[in-house]
Design a protein around this motif. Structure first.
Motif, mmCIF file in Angstrom:
data_model
loop_
_atom_site.group_PDB
_atom_site.id
_atom_site.type_symbol
_atom_site.label_atom_id
_atom_site.label_comp_id
_atom_site.label_asym_id
_atom_site.label_seq_id
_atom_site.Cartn_x
_atom_site.Cartn_y
_atom_site.Cartn_z
ATOM 1 N N PHE A 107 -17.347 -5.337 -23.264
ATOM 2 C CA PHE A 107 -15.964 -4.533 -23.899
ATOM 3 C C PHE A 107 -15.244 -5.455 -25.708
ATOM 4 C CE2 PHE A 107 -15.385 -9.121 -22.198
ATOM 5 C CZ PHE A 107 -14.083 -9.654 -22.707
ATOM 6 N N GLY A 108 -14.551 -5.301 -25.998
ATOM 7 C CA GLY A 108 -14.196 -5.832 -27.710
ATOM 8 C C GLY A 108 -15.157 -5.456 -28.764
ATOM 9 N N ASP A 109 -15.399 -6.413 -29.671
ATOM 10 C CA ASP A 109 -16.249 -6.410 -30.733
ATOM 11 C C ASP A 109 -17.641 -5.916 -30.451
ATOM 12 O OD1 ASP A 109 -13.963 -5.172 -32.779
ATOM 13 O OD2 ASP A 109 -13.968 -7.362 -32.789
ATOM 14 N N SER A 110 -18.360 -5.944 -29.601
ATOM 15 C CA SER A 110 -19.438 -6.052 -28.780
ATOM 16 C C SER A 110 -19.693 -4.317 -28.815
ATOM 17 C CB SER A 110 -19.494 -6.213 -27.564
ATOM 18 O OG SER A 110 -19.084 -5.303 -26.857
ATOM 19 N N ALA A 111 -21.501 -5.039 -28.979
ATOM 20 C CA ALA A 111 -22.078 -3.709 -28.810
ATOM 21 C C ALA A 111 -21.750 -2.311 -28.037
ATOM 22 C CB ALA A 111 -23.800 -3.432 -28.821
ATOM 23 N N GLY A 112 -20.859 -2.529 -27.221
ATOM 24 C CA GLY A 112 -20.588 -1.598 -26.504
ATOM 25 C C GLY A 112 -21.559 -0.873 -24.887
ATOM 26 N N GLY A 113 -22.646 -2.541 -24.610
ATOM 27 C CA GLY A 113 -24.086 -2.142 -24.054
ATOM 28 C C GLY A 113 -23.163 -1.401 -22.410
ATOM 29 N N THR A 114 -24.108 -1.615 -21.802
ATOM 30 C CA THR A 114 -23.745 -1.258 -19.827
ATOM 31 C C THR A 114 -24.694 -1.855 -19.952
ATOM 32 O OG1 THR A 114 -21.930 0.922 -19.751
ATOM 33 C CG2 THR A 114 -23.300 0.370 -18.150
ATOM 34 N N ALA A 115 -24.149 -2.997 -18.088
ATOM 35 C CA ALA A 115 -26.676 -4.005 -17.654
ATOM 36 C C ALA A 115 -25.855 -2.113 -16.153
ATOM 37 C CB ALA A 115 -25.757 -5.154 -16.983
ATOM 38 N N GLU A 116 -27.434 -2.379 -16.319
ATOM 39 C CA GLU A 116 -27.615 -1.218 -15.174
ATOM 40 C C GLU A 116 -28.857 -2.150 -14.016
ATOM 41 O OE1 GLU A 116 -27.198 2.013 -15.584
ATOM 42 O OE2 GLU A 116 -27.243 1.950 -17.260
ATOM 43 N N GLY A 117 -27.846 -1.580 -13.376
ATOM 44 C CA GLY A 117 -28.867 -2.567 -11.821
ATOM 45 C C GLY A 117 -28.286 -2.516 -10.962
ATOM 46 N N VAL A 118 -28.696 -2.900 -9.326
ATOM 47 C CA VAL A 118 -27.843 -2.421 -8.318
ATOM 48 C C VAL A 118 -26.894 -2.787 -7.874
ATOM 49 C CG1 VAL A 118 -28.029 -2.829 -5.386
ATOM 50 C CG2 VAL A 118 -30.241 -2.067 -6.572
ATOM 51 N N PRO A 119 -25.992 -2.072 -7.784
ATOM 52 C CA PRO A 119 -24.254 -2.497 -7.765
ATOM 53 C C PRO A 119 -24.671 -3.080 -6.773
ATOM 54 C CG PRO A 119 -24.574 0.029 -7.558
ATOM 55 C CD PRO A 119 -26.207 -0.336 -7.182
ATOM 56 N N LEU A 120 -23.322 -4.727 -7.460
ATOM 57 C CA LEU A 120 -23.428 -5.638 -6.694
ATOM 58 C C LEU A 120 -21.979 -5.605 -6.713
ATOM 59 C CD1 LEU A 120 -24.004 -8.099 -5.270
ATOM 60 C CD2 LEU A 120 -24.157 -9.582 -7.592
ATOM 61 N N THR A 121 -20.146 -6.098 -5.780
ATOM 62 C CA THR A 121 -19.647 -6.763 -5.631
ATOM 63 C C THR A 121 -19.486 -7.563 -5.239
ATOM 64 O OG1 THR A 121 -18.328 -3.995 -5.008
ATOM 65 C CG2 THR A 121 -16.620 -5.650 -4.760
ATOM 66 N N VAL A 122 -18.542 -9.004 -6.258
ATOM 67 C CA VAL A 122 -18.221 -10.366 -5.920
ATOM 68 C C VAL A 122 -17.202 -10.648 -5.823
ATOM 69 C CG1 VAL A 122 -19.184 -12.592 -6.239
ATOM 70 C CG2 VAL A 122 -20.262 -11.251 -7.141
ATOM 71 N N THR A 123 -16.978 -11.521 -4.432
ATOM 72 C CA THR A 123 -15.582 -12.207 -3.812
ATOM 73 C C THR A 123 -15.628 -13.453 -3.909
ATOM 74 O OG1 THR A 123 -15.470 -9.232 -2.958
ATOM 75 C CG2 THR A 123 -13.649 -11.607 -2.140
ATOM 76 N N LEU A 124 -15.017 -14.251 -4.231
ATOM 77 C CA LEU A 124 -15.174 -15.781 -3.466
ATOM 78 C C LEU A 124 -13.517 -15.881 -3.409
ATOM 79 C CD1 LEU A 124 -16.709 -16.834 -7.151
ATOM 80 C CD2 LEU A 124 -17.427 -16.234 -5.017
ATOM 81 N N THR A 125 -13.532 -16.329 -2.406
ATOM 82 C CA THR A 125 -11.969 -16.845 -2.225
ATOM 83 C C THR A 125 -12.431 -18.515 -2.483
ATOM 84 O OG1 THR A 125 -12.120 -15.413 -0.332
ATOM 85 C CG2 THR A 125 -10.506 -16.973 -0.027
ATOM 86 N N VAL A 126 -11.103 -18.443 -2.857
ATOM 87 C CA VAL A 126 -10.844 -20.192 -3.542
ATOM 88 C C VAL A 126 -9.837 -20.598 -2.669
ATOM 89 C CG1 VAL A 126 -10.113 -21.755 -5.505
ATOM 90 C CG2 VAL A 126 -11.099 -19.406 -5.999
ATOM 91 N N VAL A 127 -9.854 -21.947 -2.393
ATOM 92 C CA VAL A 127 -9.025 -22.258 -1.408
ATOM 93 C C VAL A 127 -9.144 -24.382 -1.302
ATOM 94 C CG1 VAL A 127 -9.578 -20.603 0.510
ATOM 95 C CG2 VAL A 127 -10.942 -22.969 0.403
ATOM 96 N N ASP A 128 -7.796 -24.970 -0.926
ATOM 97 C CA ASP A 128 -6.996 -26.106 -1.103
ATOM 98 C C ASP A 128 -7.865 -27.069 -0.142
ATOM 99 O OD1 ASP A 128 -5.764 -28.228 -2.196
ATOM 100 O OD2 ASP A 128 -4.607 -27.806 -0.788
ATOM 101 N N ALA A 129 -9.022 -27.676 -0.721
ATOM 102 C CA ALA A 129 -9.891 -28.449 0.015
ATOM 103 C C ALA A 129 -9.455 -29.365 0.605
ATOM 104 C CB ALA A 129 -10.992 -29.071 -1.402
ATOM 105 N N ALA A 130 -8.208 -30.181 0.469
ATOM 106 C CA ALA A 130 -7.556 -31.335 0.675
ATOM 107 C C ALA A 130 -6.646 -30.451 1.904
ATOM 108 C CB ALA A 130 -6.880 -31.878 -0.102
#
Length: 279
Positions: A107-130
Motif C-alpha cells: 500500500f501507499g508509496d510502495s511498489a504495489g506488489g501482491t503476496a502470492e500463496g495459499v490463502p490464510l485468515t488469521v484471527t487473534l482474540t486478545v483477552v485480559d489475563a488478570a
C-alpha cells in the motif's frame, strides 16, 4: 527470486544482550504459571496432545486455552530483525493505510506488489489475563507481520525492500478480536513457520509506534505446513522444514502450548488460524 535467510536465522536472536532478558521473562512467567497449576495437573495433562492434534486435510487444534485455571500472559518473544515498527530502521506503522484487514497487497508509496500463496485468515482474540482470560480487550490494537511464501520479509529482504505487504494493524472489536486476510508463510532456514505480532493498548498507540504491551509469535502445526508446502511456490519450504522441529526451534523450544494456533480449512479454499492472546 528473493534471497533467503541462511544468515538471518541468527539475526532473529538479535544478539545475546537482547534476548537474555526476553527469555528470562518467559521462563519466569512459565514458572509462576506452573506453580499455580500444580493442583490441577491431572486436569491439564493432555493439553500438549490436544495442541498437536490435527487431521490430514490440514485442520488442527491447539492449546490456546481460555479457562481461568490455564490463563497466563502470552509469552514475550523477540520481534526479530524485520519488525518494521521503527525499532530496526523503517517504520510502516506511521504510514497511511497500515490499518487494514487484507494484508496481501502493498500500500501507499510502495511498489504495489501482491503476496502470492495459499490463502490464510488469521484471527487473534486478545483477552485480559488478570481476569482469567474471560474478559475481551476491546479497543486494543494488534500489529501483525510475517514472511512471504519464499521466506522473504517486505521492507527488508532482497527483492522486496520496496514492498510492504504482509503487514497490517487492526483494532480489537467487542470480542477482543482482530482478523487479517493473508497467505500462508513459507519456512526459511533455521526457523519454524511462524507469524509475529505486537499488542498495543490502543489504535493510537499502534499507529504512533509507541507503548507496546506484548510482543509474541504464533506457530503452525506441522501437518498443516506439510500439506501447504506440497503446493506450487513453496518448494524450498519443504527442504527447510525437514531440517527443523517445533521442539528444537530457537523460540518455541521452551514451550509452545500458548502459541500453537488452531488451524482449520484446506489448500483450495484456504486456511483459518486462530489463537487466544492473554495480555
Amino acid at each position: 527470486m528473493h534471497r533467503h535467510h541462511d544468515d538471518e536465522e541468527h539475526e532473529h536472536d538479535r544478539g545475546l544482550s537482547h534476548d537474555l532478558p526476553v527469555l528470562a521473562r518467559r521462563r519466569m512467567i512459565r514458572l509462576m504459571a506452573g506453580a499455580s497449576l500444580i493442583p490441577l495437573a491431572g486436569c491439564t495433562g493432555a493439553e500438549d496432545d490436544t495442541a498437536a492434534a490435527s487431521s490430514t486435510s490440514g485442520s488442527s487444534s491447539s492449546s490456546s486455552g481460555t479457562s481461568s485455571a490455564e490463563c497466563a500472559t502470552i509469552p514475550n518473544e523477540t520481534a526479530g530483525p524485520y519488525p518494521g515498527d521503527g525499532s530496526n530502521g523503517v517504520n510502516v506503522l506511521k504510514e497511511s493505510g497500515v490499518v487494514r484487514s487484507d494484508i496481501t497487497k502493498s500500500f501507499g508509496d510502495s511498489a504495489g506488489g501482491t503476496a502470492e500463496g495459499v490463502p490464510l485468515t488469521v484471527t487473534l482474540t486478545v483477552v485480559d489475563a488478570a481476569s482469567g482470560c474471560g474478559t475481551p480487550k476491546q479497543g486494543a490494537a494488534v500489529y501483525l507481520w510475517h514472511c512471504d511464501r519464499e521466506g522473504a520479509y517486505s521492507l527488508y529482504s532482497e527483492g522486496v525492500t520496496d514492498e510492504n505487504y504482509l503487514r497490517g494493524v487492526q483494532e480489537t472489536d467487542d470480542k477482543g478480536q482482530v482478523t487479517f486476510s493473508s497467505v500462508f508463510p513459507g519456512c526459511y532456514a533455521g526457523r519454524w513457520p511462524h507469524i509475529h505480532f505486537e499488542v498495543y493498548g490502543s489504535l493510537d498507540d499502534a499507529t504512533a509506534a509507541t507503548s507496546i504491551t506484548n510482543t509474541s509469535q504464533l506457530a503452525f502445526p506441522q501437518d498443516v505446513c506439510d500439506t501447504v508446502y506440497a503446493t506450487d511456490g513453496y518448494g524450498q519450504s519443504v527442504r527447510n522444514l525437514s531440517r527443523l522441529s517445533l521442539e528444537a526451534d530457537s523460540i518455541f523450544s521452551d514451550g509452545h502450548d500458548q502459541q500453537l494456533a488452531t488451524v482449520t480449512g484446506g489448500v483450495e479454499k484456504g486456511y483459518t488460524a486462530t489463537l487466544t492472546v492473554p495480555v
